[in-house]
Write an enzyme that holds these catalytic residues in place. Structure first.
Site, PDB file in Angstrom:
ATOM      1  N   ASP A 158     -13.962 -89.145   4.650  1.00  0.00           N
ATOM      2  CA  ASP A 158     -13.776 -88.293   5.877  1.00  0.00           C
ATOM      3  C   ASP A 158     -14.572 -86.967   5.747  1.00  0.00           C
ATOM      4  OD1 ASP A 158     -11.075 -88.217   7.970  1.00  0.00           O
ATOM      5  OD2 ASP A 158     -12.335 -86.311   7.690  1.00  0.00           O
TER       6      ASP A 158
ATOM      7  N   ASN B 117      -2.904 -92.434  12.728  1.00  0.00           N
ATOM      8  CA  ASN B 117      -2.387 -91.650  13.755  1.00  0.00           C
ATOM      9  C   ASN B 117      -2.638 -92.204  14.765  1.00  0.00           C
ATOM     10  OD1 ASN B 117      -1.748 -89.459  11.942  1.00  0.00           O
ATOM     11  ND2 ASN B 117      -3.901 -88.763  12.010  1.00  0.00           N
TER      12      ASN B 117
ATOM     13  N   GLY C 283      -1.575 -86.902  16.424  1.00  0.00           N
ATOM     14  CA  GLY C 283      -2.813 -86.492  15.475  1.00  0.00           C
ATOM     15  C   GLY C 283      -4.109 -87.049  15.538  1.00  0.00           C
ATOM     16  N   GLN C 284      -4.140 -88.190  16.358  1.00  0.00           N
ATOM     17  CA  GLN C 284      -5.283 -89.023  16.600  1.00  0.00           C
ATOM     18  C   GLN C 284      -6.502 -88.273  17.262  1.00  0.00           C
ATOM     19  OE1 GLN C 284      -4.943 -92.815  18.520  1.00  0.00           O
ATOM     20  NE2 GLN C 284      -6.949 -93.383  17.659  1.00  0.00           N
ATOM     21  N   SER C 285      -7.646 -88.083  16.638  1.00  0.00           N
ATOM     22  CA  SER C 285      -8.525 -87.304  17.499  1.00  0.00           C
ATOM     23  C   SER C 285      -9.799 -88.171  17.533  1.00  0.00           C
ATOM     24  CB  SER C 285      -9.003 -86.115  16.566  1.00  0.00           C
ATOM     25  OG  SER C 285      -9.409 -86.570  15.418  1.00  0.00           O
TER      26      SER C 285
ATOM     27  N   HIS D 158      -8.384 -96.483  12.952  1.00  0.00           N
ATOM     28  CA  HIS D 158      -8.835 -96.208  11.308  1.00  0.00           C
ATOM     29  C   HIS D 158      -7.591 -95.690  10.633  1.00  0.00           C
ATOM     30  CE1 HIS D 158      -8.843 -92.510  13.933  1.00  0.00           C
ATOM     31  NE2 HIS D 158      -8.438 -91.743  12.719  1.00  0.00           N
TER      32      HIS D 158
ATOM     33  N   HIS E 162      -6.388 -93.671   7.437  1.00  0.00           N
ATOM     34  CA  HIS E 162      -6.817 -92.651   6.323  1.00  0.00           C
ATOM     35  C   HIS E 162      -6.163 -93.028   4.812  1.00  0.00           C
ATOM     36  CE1 HIS E 162      -7.516 -89.280   9.443  1.00  0.00           C
ATOM     37  NE2 HIS E 162      -6.459 -90.258  10.172  1.00  0.00           N
TER      38      HIS E 162
HETATM   39  P1  DGP Z   1      -7.550 -88.707  13.495  1.00  0.00           P
HETATM   40  O1  DGP Z   1      -7.485 -87.139  13.820  1.00  0.00           O
HETATM   41  O2  DGP Z   1      -6.496 -89.367  12.629  1.00  0.00           O
HETATM   42  O3  DGP Z   1      -8.192 -89.380  14.665  1.00  0.00           O
HETATM   43  O4  DGP Z   1      -8.821 -88.890  11.978  1.00  0.00           O
HETATM   44  C1  DGP Z   1     -10.062 -88.772  12.516  1.00  0.00           C
HETATM   45  C2  DGP Z   1     -10.891 -88.334  11.243  1.00  0.00           C
HETATM   46  O5  DGP Z   1     -12.142 -88.526  11.272  1.00  0.00           O
HETATM   47  C3  DGP Z   1     -10.627 -87.140  10.900  1.00  0.00           C
HETATM   48  O6  DGP Z   1      -9.913 -86.713   9.566  1.00  0.00           O
HETATM   49  C4  DGP Z   1     -12.234 -86.354  10.966  1.00  0.00           C
HETATM   50  C5  DGP Z   1     -12.872 -87.598  10.755  1.00  0.00           C
HETATM   51  N1  DGP Z   1     -14.120 -87.557  11.270  1.00  0.00           N
HETATM   52  C6  DGP Z   1     -14.481 -87.217  12.661  1.00  0.00           C
HETATM   53  N2  DGP Z   1     -15.799 -87.415  12.869  1.00  0.00           N
HETATM   54  C7  DGP Z   1     -16.405 -87.844  11.674  1.00  0.00           C
HETATM   55  C8  DGP Z   1     -17.759 -88.144  11.242  1.00  0.00           C
HETATM   56  O7  DGP Z   1     -18.529 -87.965  12.072  1.00  0.00           O
HETATM   57  N3  DGP Z   1     -17.844 -88.505  10.123  1.00  0.00           N
HETATM   58  C9  DGP Z   1     -16.953 -88.557   9.265  1.00  0.00           C
HETATM   59  N4  DGP Z   1     -17.189 -88.936   8.131  1.00  0.00           N
HETATM   60  N5  DGP Z   1     -15.718 -88.315   9.545  1.00  0.00           N
HETATM   61  C10 DGP Z   1     -15.346 -87.859  10.803  1.00  0.00           C
END
Ligand code: DGP
Length: 114
Positions: free
Chosen positions: A30, A87, A93-95, A100, A102
């Site tokens: 991440d 999420n 909390g999903q962004s 995916h 975690h």
């Molecule tokens: P969520 O908030 O559950 O949707 O988690 C999304 C995660 O993705 C967050 O922990 C940050 C990660 N993330 C977002 N953009 C990138 C990226 O471009 N590369 C990587 N390695 N992680 C990313």
């Protein structure tokens, strides 16, 4: 989906620190780690989130889950405890709207999660 950041990572168009990759999934560190070990496990197939999982996706999700203990082992956390979180939806909390999981480890985890 060309505008999906995780599809672009899966396609190799955006660099990531990949831990494991096979026909079904990519696991990568991440960008914004919330624990000493924080890896994201994504299906290569675009699914927007957990609500897109139906009976048709069960074999894929099963194969992905079957890899998770192996990924934890490769990260050295299989026997020391880890948490797997999905999420679903912005309020949870999903962004990034590509399914995916975690995988978090390397520190004590509180419960219930915030
Ligand atoms: P969520 O908030 O559950 O949707 O988690 C999304 C995660 O993705 C967050 O922990 C940050 C990660 N993330 C977002 N953009 C990138 C990226 O471009 N590369 C990587 N390695 N992680 C990313």
């Amino acid at each position: 989906m060309t505008d999906c950041i995780f599809c672009r990572i899966a396609a190799g168009e955006i660099p990531a620190k990949v831990v494991e990759e096979n026909d079904d999934l990519v696991a990568f560190h991440d960008l914004s780690p919330q624990a000493p070990v924080h890896v994201l496990i994504i299906p290569k197939q675009h699914l927007a989130g957990a609500n897109d999982i139906g009976e048709g996706e069960a074999p894929l999700i099963g194969r992905i889950w079957a890899r998770i203990p192996r990924i934890a082992e490769a990260l050295g956390v299989r026997d020391t405890g880890y948490r797997v979180v999905t999420n679903c939806g912005a309020p949870a909390g999903q962004s990034v709207f590509h399914l995916h999981f975690h995988l978090l480890a390397g520190r004590a985890m509180g419960w219930p999660p915030g």
